[in-house]
Design an enzyme around this catalytic site. Structure first.
Site, short mmCIF file in Angstrom:
data_model
loop_
_atom_site.label_atom_id
_atom_site.label_comp_id
_atom_site.label_asym_id
_atom_site.label_seq_id
_atom_site.Cartn_x
_atom_site.Cartn_y
_atom_site.Cartn_z
N TYR A 59 0.85 -1.20 0.00
CA TYR A 59 0.00 0.00 0.00
C TYR A 59 0.88 1.26 0.00
O TYR A 59 1.60 1.54 0.97
CB TYR A 59 -0.93 0.03 1.22
CG TYR A 59 -1.96 -1.08 1.26
CD1 TYR A 59 -2.25 -1.86 0.15
CD2 TYR A 59 -2.66 -1.36 2.43
CE1 TYR A 59 -3.19 -2.88 0.19
CE2 TYR A 59 -3.61 -2.38 2.48
CZ TYR A 59 -3.85 -3.14 1.36
OH TYR A 59 -4.79 -4.14 1.42
N SER A 198 -12.99 -4.60 1.64
CA SER A 198 -13.97 -3.89 0.80
C SER A 198 -15.40 -4.17 1.32
O SER A 198 -16.30 -4.51 0.55
CB SER A 198 -13.85 -4.26 -0.68
OG SER A 198 -12.55 -3.99 -1.16
N PRO A 199 -15.61 -4.03 2.64
CA PRO A 199 -16.91 -4.40 3.23
C PRO A 199 -18.03 -3.46 2.81
O PRO A 199 -19.21 -3.80 2.94
CB PRO A 199 -16.65 -4.30 4.74
CG PRO A 199 -15.55 -3.29 4.86
CD PRO A 199 -14.67 -3.52 3.67
N ALA A 201 -18.10 -2.39 -0.34
CA ALA A 201 -17.98 -2.44 -1.80
C ALA A 201 -17.35 -1.14 -2.31
O ALA A 201 -17.82 -0.52 -3.26
CB ALA A 201 -19.32 -2.72 -2.46
N GLN A 202 -16.28 -0.76 -1.65
CA GLN A 202 -15.51 0.47 -1.97
C GLN A 202 -16.40 1.72 -1.98
O GLN A 202 -16.17 2.64 -2.76
CB GLN A 202 -14.76 0.28 -3.29
CG GLN A 202 -13.72 -0.85 -3.18
CD GLN A 202 -12.64 -0.83 -4.23
OE1 GLN A 202 -12.89 -0.40 -5.35
NE2 GLN A 202 -11.46 -1.31 -3.87
N LEU A 205 -21.92 0.71 -1.16
CA LEU A 205 -23.00 0.41 -0.22
C LEU A 205 -23.31 1.60 0.69
O LEU A 205 -24.25 1.54 1.50
CB LEU A 205 -22.67 -0.85 0.60
CG LEU A 205 -22.49 -2.12 -0.25
CD1 LEU A 205 -22.05 -3.30 0.61
CD2 LEU A 205 -23.77 -2.47 -1.00
N GLY A 206 -22.54 2.67 0.55
CA GLY A 206 -22.88 3.91 1.26
C GLY A 206 -24.06 4.61 0.61
O GLY A 206 -24.69 5.49 1.20
N GLY A 207 -24.36 4.22 -0.62
CA GLY A 207 -25.58 4.69 -1.29
C GLY A 207 -25.47 6.01 -2.02
O GLY A 207 -26.44 6.48 -2.60
N LYS A 208 -24.27 6.63 -2.03
CA LYS A 208 -24.23 7.97 -2.66
C LYS A 208 -23.82 7.93 -4.13
O LYS A 208 -23.93 8.93 -4.82
CB LYS A 208 -23.31 8.90 -1.86
CG LYS A 208 -21.83 8.72 -2.09
CD LYS A 208 -21.01 9.78 -1.36
CE LYS A 208 -19.53 9.51 -1.53
NZ LYS A 208 -18.68 10.03 -0.51
N1 LIG Z 1 -6.34 -8.24 1.10
C1 LIG Z 1 -6.67 -7.62 0.00
O1 LIG Z 1 -6.40 -8.09 -1.12
C2 LIG Z 1 -7.40 -6.31 0.11
C3 LIG Z 1 -8.01 -5.74 -1.03
C4 LIG Z 1 -8.71 -4.55 -0.86
C5 LIG Z 1 -8.76 -3.94 0.39
N2 LIG Z 1 -8.13 -4.50 1.46
C6 LIG Z 1 -8.17 -3.86 2.80
O2 LIG Z 1 -9.52 -3.60 3.15
C7 LIG Z 1 -9.69 -2.22 3.46
C8 LIG Z 1 -11.07 -1.77 3.08
O3 LIG Z 1 -11.41 -2.07 1.73
P1 LIG Z 1 -11.55 -0.93 0.61
O4 LIG Z 1 -10.87 0.26 1.09
O5 LIG Z 1 -11.19 -1.56 -0.70
O6 LIG Z 1 -13.13 -0.70 0.52
P2 LIG Z 1 -14.27 -0.24 1.56
O7 LIG Z 1 -13.80 -0.28 2.93
O8 LIG Z 1 -15.45 -1.06 1.18
O9 LIG Z 1 -14.57 1.25 1.08
C9 LIG Z 1 -13.86 2.33 1.62
C10 LIG Z 1 -14.40 3.63 1.02
O10 LIG Z 1 -15.82 3.71 1.21
C11 LIG Z 1 -16.20 5.05 1.52
N3 LIG Z 1 -16.80 5.02 2.88
C12 LIG Z 1 -16.22 4.63 4.04
N4 LIG Z 1 -17.07 4.74 5.07
C13 LIG Z 1 -18.24 5.20 4.56
C14 LIG Z 1 -19.48 5.52 5.12
N5 LIG Z 1 -19.73 5.38 6.44
N6 LIG Z 1 -20.47 5.98 4.30
C15 LIG Z 1 -20.23 6.12 2.97
N7 LIG Z 1 -19.07 5.84 2.37
C16 LIG Z 1 -18.07 5.38 3.16
C17 LIG Z 1 -14.92 5.89 1.46
O11 LIG Z 1 -14.76 6.38 0.12
P3 LIG Z 1 -15.40 7.79 -0.43
O12 LIG Z 1 -15.75 8.63 0.74
O13 LIG Z 1 -14.29 8.34 -1.27
O14 LIG Z 1 -16.57 7.33 -1.26
C18 LIG Z 1 -13.85 4.85 1.73
O15 LIG Z 1 -12.58 5.18 1.23
C19 LIG Z 1 -8.54 -1.52 2.70
O16 LIG Z 1 -8.23 -0.24 3.25
C20 LIG Z 1 -7.44 -2.54 2.90
O17 LIG Z 1 -6.87 -2.39 4.20
C21 LIG Z 1 -7.47 -5.68 1.33
#
Ligand SMILES: NC(=O)c1ccc[n+]([C@@H]2O[C@H](COP(=O)([O-])OP(=O)(O)OC[C@H]3O[C@@H](n4cnc5c(N)ncnc54)[C@H](OP(=O)(O)O)[C@@H]3O)[C@@H](O)[C@H]2O)c1
Length: 323
Positions: A59, A198-199, A201-202, A205-208
């Protein structure tokens, strides 16, 4: 906050913090986020009882580990920091050297959870696990985990390590619920942990987000944000909104509460602001009624995204038609 007690690691918060966003170009959050908001998010997370912080050597090519280590301050050796090795040429000497480099960037003597980032398609776990075992035996790591492993490969990793590989960090959310079928039952049966990445869905799922409001960076190539998938996911988002209204919460919180209602599952959402982190942490206190959980699971299983190939074809066609 709710916690799991995990062998070798200790108290692991059911809602952790993902830090891929820290110092990585892929998310496009820029330098101000890396040097300001990221640290504030970590501080607030600590204050709210988060103990699980996930990072990886890849990262931001080490920047995420550095920012996280710095931001944790003198609490860094009291929480469950989880990092990952990208398994290129993962011979024991390489594994030990890379763990040491991660520990140095994190300012830690011992990494509580050290994970193999991906299954290496050509190198079996019998090559990488001896290095992980040496790290465990010397106390340089608290526990060994894997990531993106199928159940079959997780079991092979167990055999190669000669003891249980405590966790598997996988793509898992309402929009990607495959882990429900095999990994979650295995974790429950064998007292292991499924770490949902990605809980949200990046952020979808925040809906915006929608057809007229799509995120850029790494998410521009995430098929879930393609036009057809944004249409197909609407019934799932509608169920999420309905349940959110019932329990007086935000859709993103319901998405996290659904995950951690499953035995052995913890979630590591990333956050672009302190406010998002606060909402995500508060999801740990939401008790979803059984009926709502079932409705969400049904809607998750009913969502059938298009193939990546279809997404790429559609995206090219849309771009050409806009010229
Ligand atoms: N092992 C692996 O291969 C792998 C792969 C991917 C990720 N990961 C790990 O998993 C973590 C999380 O996954 P991810 O970052 O891919 O996706 P995620 O957690 O599903 O999505 C994060 C993004 O969602 C938005 N968000 C967060 N909280 C919110 C809320 N309460 N309401 C609305 N939007 C919200 C933000 O983006 P905006 O505000 O810009 O919309 C934030 O950057 C990563 O940081 C990493 O540590 C691991």
């Amino acid at each position: 906050m709710k916690y799991l007690d995990v062998d070798g690691i200790g108290k692991v918060s059911r809602i952790g913090l993902g830090t891929w966003q820290f110092g990585s170009r892929e998310w496009g959050y820029g330098d101000r986020y890396a040097s300001g908001a990221a640290g504030d998010i970590v501080q607030r997370a600590l204050g709210l009882g988060v103990t699980l912080f996930d990072t990886a050597e890849v990262y931001g090519l080490g920047k995420s580990e550095r920012i996280l280590g710095e931001a944790l301050g003198d609490r860094r050796d009291k929480v469950a920091v989880a990092s990952k090795i990208f398994p290129v040429a993962p011979l024991p000497a390489v594994v030990k050297q890379r763990a040491q480099a991660s520990a140095r960037r994190l300012q830690l003597d011992r990494i509580p959870l050290y994970q193999v980032h991906q299954p290496n398609p050509v190198v079996p776990d019998s090559v990488i696990m001896p290095g992980m075992r040496e790290l465990l035996d010397s106390g340089k790591i608290g526990a060994a985990g894997v990531s993106n492993y199928s159940l079959t490969r997780w079991r092979k990793a167990d055999a190669a390590l000669g003891r249980p590989v405590i966790s598997n960090q996988v793509h898992f959310s309402l929009a990607h619920p495959g882990a429900l079928d095999d990994l979650v039952p295995f974790a429950e049966r064998e007292n292991r942990v499924v770490i949902a990445y990605s809980p949200l869905a990046q952020g979808l799922l925040g809906g915006k987000y929608g057809v007229d409001n799509r995120p850029g960076g790494v998410r521009a190539v995430n098929p879930l944000f393609g036009t057809e998938n944004l249409r197909r996911i609407e019934p799932l988002l509608q169920t999420l909104r309905t349940v959110a209204a019932e329990v007086n919460a935000k859709p993103a919180q319901v998405a996290l509460a659904w995950l951690i209602s499953l035995p052995g599952v913890v979630a590591i959402p990333g956050a672009s602001s302190v406010e998002q982190l606060e909402f995500n942490v508060a999801a740990a206190d939401i008790e979803l009624p059984a009926q709502s959980r079932e409705a969400l699971t049904k809607a998750a299983r009913a969502f059938r995204p298009t193939s990546t190939r279809q997404f790429l074809t559609d995206t090219v066609r849309e771009k050409l038609s806009r010229r």
